[in-house]
Design an enzyme around this catalytic site. Sequence first.
Site, mmCIF file in Angstrom:
data_model
loop_
_atom_site.group_PDB
_atom_site.id
_atom_site.type_symbol
_atom_site.label_atom_id
_atom_site.label_comp_id
_atom_site.label_asym_id
_atom_site.label_seq_id
_atom_site.Cartn_x
_atom_site.Cartn_y
_atom_site.Cartn_z
ATOM 1 N N SER A 158 10.259 -28.222 -16.010
ATOM 2 C CA SER A 158 10.202 -27.297 -15.162
ATOM 3 C C SER A 158 10.439 -27.601 -13.851
ATOM 4 O O SER A 158 9.992 -28.602 -13.137
ATOM 5 C CB SER A 158 9.374 -26.155 -15.399
ATOM 6 O OG SER A 158 9.029 -25.007 -14.395
ATOM 7 N N TYR B 191 0.025 -24.514 -15.885
ATOM 8 C CA TYR B 191 1.587 -24.701 -16.237
ATOM 9 C C TYR B 191 2.174 -25.779 -15.262
ATOM 10 O O TYR B 191 2.671 -26.796 -15.713
ATOM 11 C CB TYR B 191 2.280 -23.475 -16.032
ATOM 12 C CG TYR B 191 3.635 -23.481 -16.700
ATOM 13 C CD1 TYR B 191 4.140 -23.423 -17.977
ATOM 14 C CD2 TYR B 191 4.797 -23.622 -15.639
ATOM 15 C CE1 TYR B 191 5.433 -23.749 -18.478
ATOM 16 C CE2 TYR B 191 6.154 -23.807 -15.926
ATOM 17 C CZ TYR B 191 6.288 -23.893 -17.788
ATOM 18 O OH TYR B 191 7.654 -23.879 -18.060
ATOM 19 N N LYS C 180 3.395 -29.550 -16.900
ATOM 20 C CA LYS C 180 4.953 -29.922 -16.547
ATOM 21 C C LYS C 180 5.033 -31.229 -15.689
ATOM 22 O O LYS C 180 5.886 -32.110 -16.026
ATOM 23 C CB LYS C 180 5.535 -28.775 -16.073
ATOM 24 C CG LYS C 180 5.871 -27.802 -16.979
ATOM 25 C CD LYS C 180 6.381 -28.163 -18.127
ATOM 26 C CE LYS C 180 6.782 -27.051 -19.112
ATOM 27 N NZ LYS C 180 7.760 -27.127 -20.268
#
EC number: 1.1.1.162
Length: 246
Positions: free
Chosen positions: A138, A151, A155
Amino acid sequence: MEAHLGFRGRRALVTGAGKGIGRAVAVALSRAGARVTALSRTAADLESLTRECPGIETLCLDLADWEAVEAAVGAAGPFELLVNNAAVAELQSFLEVTRSALQRSLDVNFGAVLHVSQIVARQMIAQGVPGAIVNVSSQASKRALRDHAVYCSTKSALDMLSKVMAMELGPHKIRVNTVNPTVVMTDMGRINWSDPQKSAAMIDRIPLGKFAEVDDVVNSILFLLSDKSAMTTGSSLMIDGGFLVS
C-alpha cells in the site's frame, strides 16, 4: 486477456481472492490460461467466484491458522505464481490500538505472507522451476496516515520482507515484488470513501486527481508476474497517481 503475458498452463495461488483486488486477479489469471487456486476464509465468496469462473479451484482457510495453511497450501501445490493479497485493516488511533487488533494485523498482513511464501517458494525450488511472487502492499507503507498506526507499520514491514525475499530467492530464479496502491475503488473502497469531503481531502493530494480502479492494480500485478518483467525483483510499484510525490 493478453496471451502474450505467458500464463497459459502455469499454476497460480491468489490469497484474499474472495473479493476486490484478489478476486479480480484470480479471474484475470484464469482467463489468461493459468490454473488458479483462490484462497479465502469466506466460503460464500469462493462459491460465487467459481460460479463466475468455473475453472478456478478454491481453498477456504483462515490464514492466521498456521497449521491448517501449512497442510492445505502444501497439498494444493506446487505453484509457479503467487499473489499475496489477503489483508486486514483495523483502523485505530495510536493511543487506542488494542492487542487483538495488533495481533490479527501481524498474523494476516505480515505473518501469513511470510508463511505462504515459504511454502510456495520451497515447492518452486524442489521442482526446479522459476517463479514470481507479488505482495500487495500500500501507499500506506510509505506515508503516515491518521488512525493507521498498525496498518502502515505492517505494510512497511511487508515491503522490507519482500526485499529480503527477493535477495534470498533470486538465486533460485524466483522474483519478488510489491504493488503499492492508493485508495482502490473496490466495492469496499467505494463505501469507505463515499463521503465527498473525506474523498476530496485525499484526491487533492493525488496529482492525477482520482483514486485507482481495480484494473489499474490487476494490470500491474499481471505485469510483475509475467516474463515481461523478467529483470524486475525487489521493487515496489507505486499505483498511487503521484500521491507520494506531492
